[in-house]
Design an enzyme around this catalytic site. Structure first.
Site, PDB file in Angstrom:
ATOM      1  N   GLU A  18       0.834  -1.214   0.000  1.00  0.00           N
ATOM      2  CA  GLU A  18       0.000   0.000   0.000  1.00  0.00           C
ATOM      3  C   GLU A  18       0.862   1.255   0.000  1.00  0.00           C
ATOM      4  OE1 GLU A  18      -2.790   1.428  -0.251  1.00  0.00           O
ATOM      5  OE2 GLU A  18      -4.367  -0.074  -0.065  1.00  0.00           O
ATOM      6  N   ARG A 101      -7.680   0.140  13.068  1.00  0.00           N
ATOM      7  CA  ARG A 101      -6.339   0.533  12.632  1.00  0.00           C
ATOM      8  C   ARG A 101      -6.487   1.597  11.550  1.00  0.00           C
ATOM      9  NH1 ARG A 101      -5.288  -1.036   7.467  1.00  0.00           N
ATOM     10  NH2 ARG A 101      -6.002  -3.077   6.674  1.00  0.00           N
ATOM     11  N   ASN A 103      -5.791   3.179   7.856  1.00  0.00           N
ATOM     12  CA  ASN A 103      -5.621   2.648   6.516  1.00  0.00           C
ATOM     13  C   ASN A 103      -4.887   3.707   5.690  1.00  0.00           C
ATOM     14  OD1 ASN A 103      -5.898   0.333   4.885  1.00  0.00           O
ATOM     15  ND2 ASN A 103      -7.557   1.293   3.741  1.00  0.00           N
ATOM     16  N   GLU A 121      -9.938  -6.277   9.507  1.00  0.00           N
ATOM     17  CA  GLU A 121     -10.738  -7.170   8.660  1.00  0.00           C
ATOM     18  C   GLU A 121     -10.765  -8.598   9.205  1.00  0.00           C
ATOM     19  OE1 GLU A 121     -10.158  -5.504   4.209  1.00  0.00           O
ATOM     20  OE2 GLU A 121      -8.324  -5.914   5.311  1.00  0.00           O
ATOM     21  N   ASN A 154      -9.992   4.994   2.424  1.00  0.00           N
ATOM     22  CA  ASN A 154      -9.006   4.622   1.418  1.00  0.00           C
ATOM     23  C   ASN A 154      -8.484   5.809   0.631  1.00  0.00           C
ATOM     24  OD1 ASN A 154      -7.417   2.454   0.520  1.00  0.00           O
ATOM     25  ND2 ASN A 154      -9.194   1.106   0.654  1.00  0.00           N
ATOM     26  N   ASP A 204      -9.808   1.418  -4.323  1.00  0.00           N
ATOM     27  CA  ASP A 204      -8.804   1.365  -3.248  1.00  0.00           C
ATOM     28  C   ASP A 204      -7.990   2.653  -3.254  1.00  0.00           C
ATOM     29  OD1 ASP A 204      -6.883   0.498  -1.363  1.00  0.00           O
ATOM     30  OD2 ASP A 204      -7.028  -1.576  -2.023  1.00  0.00           O
TER      31      ASP A 204
END
Length: 299
Positions: A18, A101, A103, A121, A154, A204
């Protein structure tokens, strides 16, 4: 239009790669592996991938004007000294939500670090909904909460005229826009500028190009798409050899290369045997458009 080429430049599989960010000073690509708990730096010249191990899931990394980096780590904003491999907590959010958490996160044109949270998740894209919030770490190190009831916070970026903030809450299957005030960092007047098509799957990470068009990585869609936020139309699709494309940024000497991260978490042996490059980092060339340099945190 020049011919588009996709190549895998880092094949050491990230669980969830990411937050790709080009570090011009180092001539290198920064990114993170969320479940691997590592911040990474890949140098195209040497082909070397360096990593700093961290003590919690690390979901985004950004440049800092001081020369170090800032990261979102667990539910903390933190400073990362790459050379010393040291992390210092700056601020803590969502203290009442131990299952949350951070992202994705990114620095705005005024040097503020925007980042959002989500519940951990159960499996990819399956989680307790409405648990996340969108925050900003300001240069004075105070934290502002913009809104809550987010599913999976996101992709994010800002228009070239700095008047619009673009944002993705993945499970809304939408790319949204807000009016944005660069002086205060405030956002309001939320609206959708693009609704995902079925085959594009889950939106995303996201970045903007020099022409003000948005590029969105499609998780489980195996592609990045180029959108015109003015018309709400998709202009271009670039397919990749992996399904779980997670985020994208421009980089390279003149920001004409696109880098795309991907994930392998949630894939079984058979799926991985079909997509051995899952969790790799990909470089796309020949797009015929350049990106803009990332902003640095001003704290």
């Amino acid at each position: 239009m020049s011919s588009v080429r996709v190549e895998c430049v880092v094949s050491s599989g990230f669980g969830i790669g990411e937050s790709p960010v080009w570090d011009e000073k180092e001539g290198a690509l920064l990114c993170v592996d969320i479940p691997g708990r590592r911040a990474c730096r890949w140098s195209p010249g040497s082909g070397q991938l360096q990593a700093v191990p961290l003590d919690a899931p690390v979901s985004s990394v950004a440049l800092w004007k001081s020369g170090d980096y800032v990261v979102t780590l667990g539910t903390r904003f933190a400073a990362l000294n790459w050379k010393e491999q040291q992390v210092t907590t700056i601020a803590h959010v969502d203290k009442d939500k131990p299952n949350n958490r951070f992202n994705d996160g990114k620095v705005d044109p005024a040097g503020r670090y925007f980042a959002g949270t989500m519940a951990e998740e159960i499996r990819p894209a399956v989680l307790e909904r409405n648990q996340g919030s969108l925050y900003t770490l300001c240069p004075d190190l105070s934290v502002v909460k913009h809104f809550d009831r987010v599913d999976i916070s996101n992709g994010l970026d800002w228009s070239l005229d700095h008047k619009t903030f673009f944002y993705i809450d993945s499970l809304s299957y939408s790319v949204d826009a807000f009016d944005y005030d660069i002086q205060t960092g405030k956002i309001d007047n939320r609206r959708s500028v693009y609704k995902m098509e079925k085959e594009e799957s889950i939106p995303d990470g996201m970045c903007i190009d020099m022409e003000g068009k948005l590029w969105v990585a499609c998780y489980d869609g195996g592609r990045v798409i180029r959108l015109d936020p003015e018309t709400g139309k998709r202009i271009q699709t670039v397919k990749l050899p992996v399904d779980k494309t997670t985020s994208c940024c421009f980089g390279g000497k003149d920001y004409s290369e696109m880098y795309v991260t991907s994930a392998r978490d949630g894939m079984d042996k058979e799926w991985l045997s079909r997509q051995p490059q899952a969790g790799g980092i990909f470089k796309i060339t020949g797009l015929g458009v350049k990106g803009i340099p990332p902003y640095a945190f001003a704290g």
